[in-house]
Motif scaffolding. Structure first.
Motif, PDB file in Angstrom:
ATOM      1  N   LEU A   1      86.506  63.296  43.456  1.00 30.70           N
ATOM      2  CA  LEU A   1      87.085  62.276  42.584  1.00 30.70           C
ATOM      3  C   LEU A   1      86.388  60.941  42.806  1.00 30.70           C
ATOM      4  O   LEU A   1      86.274  60.466  43.939  1.00 30.70           O
ATOM      5  CB  LEU A   1      88.585  62.123  42.878  1.00 30.70           C
ATOM      6  N   GLU A   2      85.927  60.353  41.715  1.00 27.51           N
ATOM      7  CA  GLU A   2      85.429  58.986  41.743  1.00 27.51           C
ATOM      8  C   GLU A   2      86.567  58.074  41.320  1.00 27.51           C
ATOM      9  O   GLU A   2      87.033  58.116  40.177  1.00 27.51           O
ATOM     10  CB  GLU A   2      84.235  58.832  40.797  1.00 27.51           C
ATOM     11  N   ALA A   3      87.057  57.255  42.252  1.00 28.44           N
ATOM     12  CA  ALA A   3      88.215  56.394  41.966  1.00 28.44           C
ATOM     13  C   ALA A   3      88.312  55.307  43.025  1.00 28.44           C
ATOM     14  O   ALA A   3      87.771  55.442  44.134  1.00 28.44           O
ATOM     15  CB  ALA A   3      89.505  57.217  41.932  1.00 28.44           C
ATOM     16  N   GLY A   4      89.035  54.244  42.697  1.00 30.42           N
ATOM     17  CA  GLY A   4      89.263  53.157  43.630  1.00 30.42           C
ATOM     18  C   GLY A   4      90.419  53.450  44.573  1.00 30.42           C
ATOM     19  O   GLY A   4      91.206  54.380  44.360  1.00 30.42           O
ATOM     20  N   ASP A   5      90.542  52.638  45.617  1.00 36.67           N
ATOM     21  CA  ASP A   5      91.568  52.861  46.640  1.00 36.67           C
ATOM     22  C   ASP A   5      92.979  52.828  46.066  1.00 36.67           C
ATOM     23  O   ASP A   5      93.827  53.657  46.417  1.00 36.67           O
ATOM     24  CB  ASP A   5      91.438  51.807  47.736  1.00 36.67           C
ATOM     25  N   ALA A   6      93.259  51.853  45.182  1.00 30.02           N
ATOM     26  CA  ALA A   6      94.609  51.726  44.637  1.00 30.02           C
ATOM     27  C   ALA A   6      94.983  52.950  43.808  1.00 30.02           C
ATOM     28  O   ALA A   6      96.112  53.460  43.895  1.00 30.02           O
ATOM     29  CB  ALA A   6      94.707  50.459  43.789  1.00 30.02           C
ATOM     30  N   ALA A   7      94.037  53.434  43.010  1.00 27.87           N
ATOM     31  CA  ALA A   7      94.309  54.614  42.186  1.00 27.87           C
ATOM     32  C   ALA A   7      94.542  55.840  43.056  1.00 27.87           C
ATOM     33  O   ALA A   7      95.391  56.689  42.750  1.00 27.87           O
ATOM     34  CB  ALA A   7      93.146  54.853  41.220  1.00 27.87           C
TER      35      ALA A   7
ATOM     36  N   ARG B   1      98.075  55.913  44.488  1.00 27.85           N
ATOM     37  CA  ARG B   1      99.048  56.428  43.509  1.00 27.85           C
ATOM     38  C   ARG B   1      98.900  57.930  43.329  1.00 27.85           C
ATOM     39  O   ARG B   1      99.899  58.650  43.173  1.00 27.85           O
ATOM     40  CB  ARG B   1      98.859  55.707  42.167  1.00 27.85           C
ATOM     41  N   LEU B   2      97.650  58.411  43.367  1.00 28.47           N
ATOM     42  CA  LEU B   2      97.409  59.849  43.231  1.00 28.47           C
ATOM     43  C   LEU B   2      98.066  60.627  44.363  1.00 28.47           C
ATOM     44  O   LEU B   2      98.672  61.686  44.138  1.00 28.47           O
ATOM     45  CB  LEU B   2      95.902  60.109  43.219  1.00 28.47           C
ATOM     46  N   LYS B   3      97.959  60.118  45.576  1.00 31.44           N
ATOM     47  CA  LYS B   3      98.573  60.803  46.716  1.00 31.44           C
ATOM     48  C   LYS B   3     100.072  60.959  46.521  1.00 31.44           C
ATOM     49  O   LYS B   3     100.646  62.027  46.810  1.00 31.44           O
ATOM     50  CB  LYS B   3      98.294  60.023  48.003  1.00 31.44           C
TER      51      LYS B   3
ATOM     52  N   GLY C   1      87.759  60.733  52.317  1.00 29.26           N
ATOM     53  CA  GLY C   1      86.650  60.023  51.687  1.00 29.26           C
ATOM     54  C   GLY C   1      86.880  58.525  51.700  1.00 29.26           C
ATOM     55  O   GLY C   1      87.590  57.967  52.539  1.00 29.26           O
ATOM     56  N   GLY C   2      86.286  57.851  50.738  1.00 25.07           N
ATOM     57  CA  GLY C   2      86.361  56.404  50.637  1.00 25.07           C
ATOM     58  C   GLY C   2      85.137  55.861  49.930  1.00 25.07           C
ATOM     59  O   GLY C   2      84.250  56.623  49.504  1.00 25.07           O
TER      60      GLY C   2
ATOM     61  N   ALA D   1      98.689  70.132  36.228  1.00 16.82           N
ATOM     62  CA  ALA D   1      99.241  68.813  36.531  1.00 16.82           C
ATOM     63  C   ALA D   1      98.457  68.133  37.651  1.00 16.82           C
ATOM     64  O   ALA D   1      98.259  66.911  37.638  1.00 16.82           O
ATOM     65  CB  ALA D   1     100.710  68.934  36.919  1.00 16.82           C
ATOM     66  N   ALA D   2      97.971  68.920  38.622  1.00 17.89           N
ATOM     67  CA  ALA D   2      97.196  68.347  39.720  1.00 17.89           C
ATOM     68  C   ALA D   2      95.869  67.794  39.220  1.00 17.89           C
ATOM     69  O   ALA D   2      95.414  66.731  39.666  1.00 17.89           O
ATOM     70  CB  ALA D   2      96.962  69.392  40.801  1.00 17.89           C
ATOM     71  N   VAL D   3      95.256  68.506  38.280  1.00 18.12           N
ATOM     72  CA  VAL D   3      93.993  68.037  37.713  1.00 18.12           C
ATOM     73  C   VAL D   3      94.236  66.818  36.825  1.00 18.12           C
ATOM     74  O   VAL D   3      93.475  65.839  36.853  1.00 18.12           O
ATOM     75  CB  VAL D   3      93.299  69.162  36.927  1.00 18.12           C
ATOM     76  N   GLU D   4      95.302  66.854  36.032  1.00 17.10           N
ATOM     77  CA  GLU D   4      95.631  65.716  35.164  1.00 17.10           C
ATOM     78  C   GLU D   4      95.880  64.448  35.979  1.00 17.10           C
ATOM     79  O   GLU D   4      95.503  63.343  35.575  1.00 17.10           O
ATOM     80  CB  GLU D   4      96.865  66.046  34.326  1.00 17.10           C
ATOM     81  N   ALA D   5      96.495  64.615  37.142  1.00 14.02           N
ATOM     82  CA  ALA D   5      96.721  63.455  38.015  1.00 14.02           C
ATOM     83  C   ALA D   5      95.385  62.859  38.447  1.00 14.02           C
ATOM     84  O   ALA D   5      95.236  61.639  38.548  1.00 14.02           O
ATOM     85  CB  ALA D   5      97.543  63.868  39.234  1.00 14.02           C
ATOM     86  N   GLY D   6      94.407  63.720  38.704  1.00 11.51           N
ATOM     87  CA  GLY D   6      93.086  63.237  39.055  1.00 11.51           C
ATOM     88  C   GLY D   6      92.417  62.508  37.911  1.00 11.51           C
ATOM     89  O   GLY D   6      91.735  61.494  38.113  1.00 11.51           O
ATOM     90  N   VAL D   7      92.604  63.008  36.683  1.00 14.51           N
ATOM     91  CA  VAL D   7      92.024  62.357  35.501  1.00 14.51           C
ATOM     92  C   VAL D   7      92.610  60.961  35.330  1.00 14.51           C
ATOM     93  O   VAL D   7      91.897  60.004  34.981  1.00 14.51           O
ATOM     94  CB  VAL D   7      92.271  63.209  34.245  1.00 14.51           C
ATOM     95  N   GLU D   8      93.899  60.821  35.582  1.00 18.69           N
ATOM     96  CA  GLU D   8      94.529  59.508  35.471  1.00 18.69           C
ATOM     97  C   GLU D   8      94.030  58.545  36.549  1.00 18.69           C
ATOM     98  O   GLU D   8      93.962  57.326  36.329  1.00 18.69           O
ATOM     99  CB  GLU D   8      96.042  59.651  35.572  1.00 18.69           C
ATOM    100  N   ALA D   9      93.657  59.092  37.715  1.00 22.18           N
ATOM    101  CA  ALA D   9      93.214  58.241  38.820  1.00 22.18           C
ATOM    102  C   ALA D   9      91.749  57.832  38.683  1.00 22.18           C
ATOM    103  O   ALA D   9      91.355  56.754  39.154  1.00 22.18           O
ATOM    104  CB  ALA D   9      93.426  58.955  40.154  1.00 22.18           C
ATOM    105  N   GLY D  10      90.939  58.664  38.073  1.00 20.79           N
ATOM    106  CA  GLY D  10      89.508  58.370  37.986  1.00 20.79           C
ATOM    107  C   GLY D  10      88.759  59.492  37.296  1.00 20.79           C
ATOM    108  O   GLY D  10      89.221  60.040  36.298  1.00 20.79           O
TER     109      GLY D  10
END
Length: 584
Positions: free
Chosen positions: A287-293, A296-298, A312-313, A328-337
Motif C-alpha cells: 500500500l502506498e499511503a500516508g501515516d494518517a491514512a 485509519r486503515l488499521k 513499513g513506513g 471489504a479489506a481491499v476496499e479499505a486499502g483503496v480508501e487509504a491509498g
C-alpha cells in the motif's frame, strides 16, 4: 583461514542474508510442519524463506549496481567503501535499507510480515549514520532492541508465545551483552533459543500440538545465521528446537542454558489441535499511503478481522489481515491509498478455519491437475482444460500453502502438480509432501514454463492408470523447449554478453540467448534458433504489453520457412514476459 568480521559492514550483511536464506531453505519444511498459530496453513517456513529471498535479491542488486558502476577510479577499492582487495562494496546504510525494503515488498504471511518489520527496525538504527562503513556491538544491541519494539508495535494485538516473544528475548539478552558484534549476536541467539523453548507454556495451542512457535523457530534460524556470519562458527547447540519439551508448561530458561533437543517433526500437525472458527481469508497487499491514512486503515481492518499486521513506513506499507470479507479489506486499502500486489488466499476445508462447519464431505474426484500459471489468460485456458489453477503474478511466486490449498480445492484422490517455473521446484515439492501427508497421491512434474505445462496438459488422460498418465505428461513436457522475451530491468552480465536496462532479452531454456533492441526482431531470432533444432508445433503466448503485430509476423515467418510446423496462439494477459514460446 578467512578473516571473521568483528563489526557488521555491508559485506557481512550480504553474507548474513545469504546464510539465513540457506538455513531457512533447509528448515522450511520442518517449520511448515509445526505451523499451528495463528492458522494451521502449513506455510510459515516457506513464507519466511520467500521473505528473506526477496531481501537477498534486493541486497544483491545493490552490490551488482556498485560493481557495474565501478565506484572508484582505479578499480582497486579506492573509494571510502572499498574492501581493500579490489572488491567494491556499498555503504552499510545502503545495504541494510535494501535488505529491509526487499523484505517489505516480498513479505509473505503473518510471520514473514513480522520478520520484515524486524529487519526494518534494525535498518533504521544501522543506517542512522549514512556514511559509516560498519557498526559495532553497542549499535547492534540498539538495533535489535528497536527491531523487537517496532515489530510489536506493528501487530494490532500482540500475543505472547509467538515470534514477538522470541524477538523481545533476543533484544533483552543482547542488551546485557558486552563485546563486539559477534558477542552481541551470540547472546541474542541464546536468548531467542531459550524463549522459543518456552513458547508452548505461553500459548495453549502450541502446548496441545506439542510444538514450539513456527515463526519464532524461523527467527532463531535467522539469528543463528547472524552468529555464523560474525564469528565464523555456527552455534554449537545444533538443531534449534521444533518440538516442545516433554514437560508442560515449559519453564523460561536462563540465557545460555541448554535446551532439550527435539524429536524430528515431519508430519503436518493435526488440525484438531488448532483454534476453530477463524476468518476464511488471508488478505495481503502493498500500500502506498500516508501515516494518517494508515492509522485509519488499521482501525477499520481491526474491526473486520484478526491477525492484523501493518509494517513499513515512508509511504510504503505491507498490510496483512485475516477476514471473512476479503473485498471489504481491499476496499479499505483503496480508501487509504493505492494498494497493489494484492493476494487473497482462501483457507481451505480441513484448515482450522473450517473445522466444525458441519457440512458432509463431498466425494473426491479420481484425478486432477493443479497448475501454476503466470497470467489471467493462461489461467482461463488451463481451467477450460480442467485444471485447478494458482495465479502467479509478476514478481509474486505462490507459497507452498497456496499450492496445498489448490490441491485441496481440486478435491481428488490423485493430483498431478505442474509448477511451470524452475524457481518453484522446492516450493512445489514442499506442497506435494504436505498433500501426501493428508492422504492425496501427488505426482510432481518439473515443468519449467507454462508452455511445457500446456504440452503436458494436452496429453493428460484421467482414465489412464496414474503412473502411465504421469509418464506421458512428463514426456510431453520434456520434449517441449521453452523461451521467453522480456525487457531487461538493469545492466547485467548474461550468457549472450552485457545487457543494459531496457534491452530486449530472448531467453531459451532459462538462459539469455539473444540481446536486442526490437521486440519483434528479438522474438524472431529466438524462434529461428529454436526451430533450427527441429520441431512440429510452435506455441505462442502473448502478454498484454507485447506489440500487436508480433504474432502475425511470427506466424508468417513459420509458414514461409518451416512448412511442416503448425502454430497455435494464446493470450496470456499480465504474465510478466512479453512473449512465451514453446516448440515441440
Amino acid at each position: 583461514m578467512p578473516q571473521v568480521p568483528q563489526t557488521l559492514d555491508a559485506l557481512a550483511v550480504r553474507t548474513w542474508c545469504g546464510l539465513a536464506l540457506e538455513a531457512l531453505g533447509r528448515a522450511r519444511e520442518e517449520i511448515d510442519a509445526i505451523n499451528v498459530y495463528p492458522v494451521a496453513d502449513g506455510d510459515t517456513g516457506t513464507n519466511l524463506y520467500l521473505t528473506v529471498e526477496s531481501a537477498v535479491a534486493a541486497v544483491e542488486a545493490v552490490f551488482a549496481g556498485h560493481e557495474a558502476a565501478g565506484h572508484g577510479s582505479d578499480g582497486r577499492g579506492s573509494d571510502a567503501h572499498g574492501s581493500g582487495d579490489g572488491v567494491m562494496k556499498p555503504a552499510l546504510a545502503e545495504v541494510v535499507r535494501a535488505m529491509a525494503h526487499g523484505a517489505l515488498i516480498g513479505a509473505r504471511g503473518n510471520s514473514g510480515t513480522i520478520l520484515a518489520q524486524l529487519l526494518r527496525g534494525m535498518a533504521q538504527v544501522l543506517a542512522s549514520d549514512g556514511e559509516a562503513a560498519h557498526t559495532d556491538g553497542p549499535s547492534l544491541r540498539v538495533a535489535l532492541r528497536h527491531a523487537a519494539d517496532s515489530a510489536r508495535e506493528a501487530v494490532a494485538h500482540p500475543v505472547e508465545g509467538t515470534v514477538l516473544s522470541v524477538a523481545d528475548a533476543a533484544a533483552d539478552a543482547a542488551t546485557g551483552a558486552e563485546g563486539d558484534c559477534g558477542a552481541v549476536a551470540r547472546a541474542a541467539y541464546e536468548g531467542a533459543r531459550a524463549a522459543l523453548a518456552a513458547t508452548p507454556g505461553q500459548l495453549a495451542v502450541l502446548e496441545r500440538a506439542g510444538v514450539v512457535d513456527a515463526g519464532g523457530r524461523g527467527l532463531v534460524t535467522v539469528l543463528a545465521a547472524l552468529v555464523q556470519t560474525l564469528t565464523g562458527e555456527a552455534p554449537k547447540h545444533g538443531t534449534v528446537p521444533s518440538a516442545a519439551p516433554v514437560q508442560a508448561p515449559a519453564p523460561a530458561l536462563a540465557v545460555g542454558s541448554a535446551v532439550p533437543e527435539p524429536a524430528a517433526v515431519h508430519a503436518r500437525v493435526p488440525v484438531d489441535v488448532c483454534e476453530e472458527g477463524g476468518p476464511a481469508y488471508e488478505v495481503i497487499y502493498l500500500l502506498e499511503a500516508g501515516d494518517a491514512a494508515v492509522a485509519r486503515l488499521k482501525e477499520r481492518l481491526d474491526a473486520l478481522g484478526n491477525s492484523l499486521v501493518v509494517v513499513g513506513g515512508d509511504g510504503l506499507w505491507n498490510v496483512h489481515v485475516h477476514v471473512d470479507d476479503a473485498g471489504a479489506a481491499v476496499e479499505a486499502g483503496v480508501e487509504a491509498g493505492r494498494p497493489y500486489r494484492i493476494r487473497i488466499t482462501h483457507f481451505a476445508a480441513g484448515d482450522a478455519h473450517m473445522a466444525g462447519a458441519g457440512r458432509p464431505p463431498r466425494e473426491r474426484a479420481p484425478r486432477a491437475v493443479v497448475a501454476v500459471v503466470p497470467g489471467e489468460g493462461l489461467a482461463g485456458l488451463y481451467a477450460e482444460a480442467g485444471a485447478t489453477t494458482v495465479l502467479a503474478r509478476p514478481g509474486e511466486p505462490p507459497a507452498s500453502g497456496e499450492l496445498v490449498e489448490a490441491v485441496r480445492r481440486a478435491h481428488a484422490r490423485e493430483v498431478v502438480l505442474l509448477p511451470n517455473d524452475a524457481e518453484l521446484r522446492h516450493t512445489a515439492a514442499a506442497a506435494a509432501e504436505q498433500a501426501r501427508a493428508e492422504g492425496v497421491r501427488v505426482a510432481l512434474i518439473p515443468t519449467r514454463s507454462a508452455v511445457q505445462g500446456i504440452a503436458a496438459l494436452a496429453v493428460h488422460e484421467p482414465d489412464r492408470r496414474f503412473d502411465e498418465d504421469v509418464v506421458s505428461m512428463t514426456s510431453a513436457a520434456g520434449a517441449t523447449r521453452y523461451a521467453e522475451v522480456v525487457i531487461a530491468e538493469r545492466e547485467s552480465w548474461t550468457m549472450a554478453g552485457i545487457c543494459q536496462a531496457g534491452d530486449v532479452l530472448g531467453l531459451i531454456d532459462g538462459d539469455v540467448a539473444v540481446i536486442g533492441s526490437d521486440v519483434t526482431a528479438t522474438a524472431e531470432s529466438v524462434l529461428n534458433r529454436m526451430l533450427a533444432a527441429g520441431g512440429e508445433m510452435v506455441t505462442l503466448v502473448l502478454g498484454d504489453e507485447a506489440p500487436a503485430t508480433i504474432v502475425d509476423h511470427l506466424e508468417s515467418r513459420v509458414r514461409e520457412s518451416y512448412l511442416a510446423v503448425d502454430t497455435v496462439v494464446y493470450r496470456g494477459g499480465r504474465q510478466g514476459a512479453l512473449l512465451l514460446i514453446g516448440v515441440e
